[in-house]
Design a protein around this motif. Structure first.
Motif, PDB file in Angstrom:
ATOM      1  N   VAL A  60       0.858  -1.179   0.000  1.00 22.27           N
ATOM      2  CA  VAL A  60       0.000   0.000   0.000  1.00 22.27           C
ATOM      3  C   VAL A  60       0.896   1.231   0.000  1.00 22.27           C
ATOM      4  CG1 VAL A  60      -1.740   1.291   1.277  1.00 22.27           C
ATOM      5  CG2 VAL A  60      -1.842  -1.198   1.222  1.00 22.27           C
ATOM      6  N   THR A  61       0.670   2.110  -0.965  1.00 22.01           N
ATOM      7  CA  THR A  61       1.426   3.351  -1.056  1.00 22.01           C
ATOM      8  C   THR A  61       0.510   4.507  -0.695  1.00 22.01           C
ATOM      9  OG1 THR A  61       2.773   2.418  -2.820  1.00 22.01           O
ATOM     10  CG2 THR A  61       2.834   4.806  -2.555  1.00 22.01           C
ATOM     11  N   VAL A  62       0.938   5.294   0.282  1.00 20.08           N
ATOM     12  CA  VAL A  62       0.186   6.470   0.731  1.00 20.08           C
ATOM     13  C   VAL A  62       1.018   7.688   0.380  1.00 20.08           C
ATOM     14  CG1 VAL A  62      -0.798   7.651   2.724  1.00 20.08           C
ATOM     15  CG2 VAL A  62      -0.846   5.153   2.621  1.00 20.08           C
ATOM     16  N   SER A  63       0.433   8.589  -0.417  1.00 21.06           N
ATOM     17  CA  SER A  63       1.140   9.800  -0.846  1.00 21.06           C
ATOM     18  C   SER A  63       0.450  11.028  -0.260  1.00 21.06           C
ATOM     19  CB  SER A  63       1.143   9.905  -2.366  1.00 21.06           C
ATOM     20  OG  SER A  63       1.738   8.776  -2.935  1.00 21.06           O
ATOM     21  N   PHE A  64       1.191  11.750   0.574  1.00 21.43           N
ATOM     22  CA  PHE A  64       0.699  12.982   1.187  1.00 21.43           C
ATOM     23  C   PHE A  64       1.234  14.187   0.431  1.00 21.43           C
ATOM     24  CE2 PHE A  64       0.548  10.272   4.990  1.00 21.43           C
ATOM     25  CZ  PHE A  64      -0.668  10.641   5.514  1.00 21.43           C
ATOM     26  N   PRO A  65       0.511  15.299   0.437  1.00 18.30           N
ATOM     27  CA  PRO A  65       1.099  16.546  -0.058  1.00 18.30           C
ATOM     28  C   PRO A  65       2.233  16.982   0.881  1.00 18.30           C
ATOM     29  CG  PRO A  65      -1.284  16.761   0.192  1.00 18.30           C
ATOM     30  CD  PRO A  65      -0.882  15.457   0.801  1.00 18.30           C
ATOM     31  N   GLU A  66       3.125  17.761   0.394  1.00 17.28           N
ATOM     32  CA  GLU A  66       4.277  18.237   1.181  1.00 17.28           C
ATOM     33  C   GLU A  66       3.842  18.894   2.492  1.00 17.28           C
ATOM     34  OE1 GLU A  66       8.265  18.540   1.891  1.00 17.28           O
ATOM     35  OE2 GLU A  66       7.382  17.600   0.135  1.00 17.28           O
ATOM     36  N   LEU A  67       2.662  19.478   2.507  1.00 15.61           N
ATOM     37  CA  LEU A  67       2.118  20.142   3.685  1.00 15.61           C
ATOM     38  C   LEU A  67       2.061  19.222   4.912  1.00 15.61           C
ATOM     39  CD1 LEU A  67       0.518  22.589   4.906  1.00 15.61           C
ATOM     40  CD2 LEU A  67      -1.529  21.505   3.985  1.00 15.61           C
ATOM     41  N   HIS A  68       1.851  17.932   4.693  1.00  9.46           N
ATOM     42  CA  HIS A  68       1.699  16.969   5.794  1.00  9.46           C
ATOM     43  C   HIS A  68       2.965  16.151   6.051  1.00  9.46           C
ATOM     44  CE1 HIS A  68      -2.519  17.924   5.859  1.00  9.46           C
ATOM     45  NE2 HIS A  68      -2.659  17.579   4.590  1.00  9.46           N
ATOM     46  N   ARG A  69       4.101  16.675   5.692  1.00  9.60           N
ATOM     47  CA  ARG A  69       5.375  15.969   5.828  1.00  9.60           C
ATOM     48  C   ARG A  69       5.631  15.465   7.254  1.00  9.60           C
ATOM     49  NH1 ARG A  69       9.482  19.754   5.831  1.00  9.60           N
ATOM     50  NH2 ARG A  69       8.330  20.647   4.103  1.00  9.60           N
ATOM     51  N   LEU A  70       5.194  16.227   8.253  1.00 11.20           N
ATOM     52  CA  LEU A  70       5.449  15.855   9.649  1.00 11.20           C
ATOM     53  C   LEU A  70       4.698  14.601  10.084  1.00 11.20           C
ATOM     54  CD1 LEU A  70       5.371  19.412  11.235  1.00 11.20           C
ATOM     55  CD2 LEU A  70       7.367  18.052  10.595  1.00 11.20           C
ATOM     56  N   LEU A  71       3.688  14.193   9.337  1.00 15.25           N
ATOM     57  CA  LEU A  71       2.905  13.009   9.696  1.00 15.25           C
ATOM     58  C   LEU A  71       3.514  11.707   9.174  1.00 15.25           C
ATOM     59  CD1 LEU A  71      -0.722  14.236   8.919  1.00 15.25           C
ATOM     60  CD2 LEU A  71       0.355  13.991  11.150  1.00 15.25           C
ATOM     61  N   LEU A  72       4.479  11.786   8.287  1.00 12.11           N
ATOM     62  CA  LEU A  72       4.968  10.596   7.592  1.00 12.11           C
ATOM     63  C   LEU A  72       5.401   9.475   8.524  1.00 12.11           C
ATOM     64  CD1 LEU A  72       7.026  12.072   4.617  1.00 12.11           C
ATOM     65  CD2 LEU A  72       4.685  11.250   4.651  1.00 12.11           C
ATOM     66  N   SER A  73       6.263   9.748   9.471  1.00 17.46           N
ATOM     67  CA  SER A  73       6.772   8.678  10.336  1.00 17.46           C
ATOM     68  C   SER A  73       5.677   8.118  11.244  1.00 17.46           C
ATOM     69  CB  SER A  73       7.970   9.153  11.163  1.00 17.46           C
ATOM     70  OG  SER A  73       7.585  10.208  12.011  1.00 17.46           O
ATOM     71  N   GLU A  74       4.781   8.953  11.707  1.00 16.41           N
ATOM     72  CA  GLU A  74       3.686   8.475  12.566  1.00 16.41           C
ATOM     73  C   GLU A  74       2.722   7.577  11.785  1.00 16.41           C
ATOM     74  OE1 GLU A  74       0.382  10.207  15.685  1.00 16.41           O
ATOM     75  OE2 GLU A  74       1.799  11.581  14.757  1.00 16.41           O
ATOM     76  N   VAL A  75       2.386   7.983  10.575  1.00 16.50           N
ATOM     77  CA  VAL A  75       1.502   7.167   9.729  1.00 16.50           C
ATOM     78  C   VAL A  75       2.193   5.857   9.365  1.00 16.50           C
ATOM     79  CG1 VAL A  75       0.360   7.042   7.486  1.00 16.50           C
ATOM     80  CG2 VAL A  75       0.201   9.127   8.847  1.00 16.50           C
ATOM     81  N   GLN A  76       3.467   5.913   9.016  1.00 18.96           N
ATOM     82  CA  GLN A  76       4.223   4.698   8.695  1.00 18.96           C
ATOM     83  C   GLN A  76       4.203   3.736   9.873  1.00 18.96           C
ATOM     84  OE1 GLN A  76       6.097   4.031   5.650  1.00 18.96           O
ATOM     85  NE2 GLN A  76       6.034   2.000   6.536  1.00 18.96           N
ATOM     86  N   ASN A  77       4.390   4.254  11.065  1.00 14.04           N
ATOM     87  CA  ASN A  77       4.373   3.431  12.264  1.00 14.04           C
ATOM     88  C   ASN A  77       2.990   2.794  12.478  1.00 14.04           C
ATOM     89  OD1 ASN A  77       5.556   2.340  14.628  1.00 14.04           O
ATOM     90  ND2 ASN A  77       4.464   3.885  15.832  1.00 14.04           N
ATOM     91  N   ASP A  78       1.927   3.562  12.306  1.00 14.02           N
ATOM     92  CA  ASP A  78       0.571   3.031  12.476  1.00 14.02           C
ATOM     93  C   ASP A  78       0.251   1.957  11.446  1.00 14.02           C
ATOM     94  OD1 ASP A  78       0.099   4.638  14.647  1.00 14.02           O
ATOM     95  OD2 ASP A  78      -1.153   6.079  13.571  1.00 14.02           O
ATOM     96  N   LEU A  79       0.633   2.175  10.210  1.00 12.29           N
ATOM     97  CA  LEU A  79       0.313   1.217   9.155  1.00 12.29           C
ATOM     98  C   LEU A  79       1.156  -0.050   9.234  1.00 12.29           C
ATOM     99  CD1 LEU A  79      -0.268   3.550   6.070  1.00 12.29           C
ATOM    100  CD2 LEU A  79      -1.960   2.536   7.610  1.00 12.29           C
TER     101      LEU A  79
END
Length: 91
Positions: A60-79
């Motif tokens: 599963v690939t999740v692509s966020f806009p640059e605006l949400h860059r700070l969420l990347l590691s938290e979302v990766q951890n949850d998924l």
């Protein structure tokens, strides 16, 4: 209304075998991931794609806009708790 059953006395092993439906599985995974992102992170402007393959059977690939860059590691951890490989990135 009659109940549908698949007991070993009445049905063969082939009749009891689980049906593999990859398109339904991919669709379900995309819907669940979107729901998690909306409910937990309040993020709607995200692209979620699922494809068969990878080390866990689905990627599963999740692509966020640059605006949400700070969420990347938290979302990766949850998924990472799910039974698919997750790739989280900015677009």
């Amino acid at each position: 209304m009659a109940k549908t059953h698949l007991c070993g006395r009445c049905h063969t092993k082939d009749e009891r075998r689980e049906i593999y439906k990859p398109d339904l599985r991919r669709d379900a995974v995309v819907r669940v991931v979107r729901k998690v992102l909306i409910e937990k992170y309040r993020v709607r402007d995200v692209n979620v794609e699922a494809r068969l393959g990878g080390p866990k059977g689905m990627t599963v690939t999740v692509s966020f806009p640059e605006l949400h860059r700070l969420l990347l590691s938290e979302v990766q951890n949850d998924l990472s708790a799910y039974l698919f490989e997750a790739i989280v990135l900015t677009c």
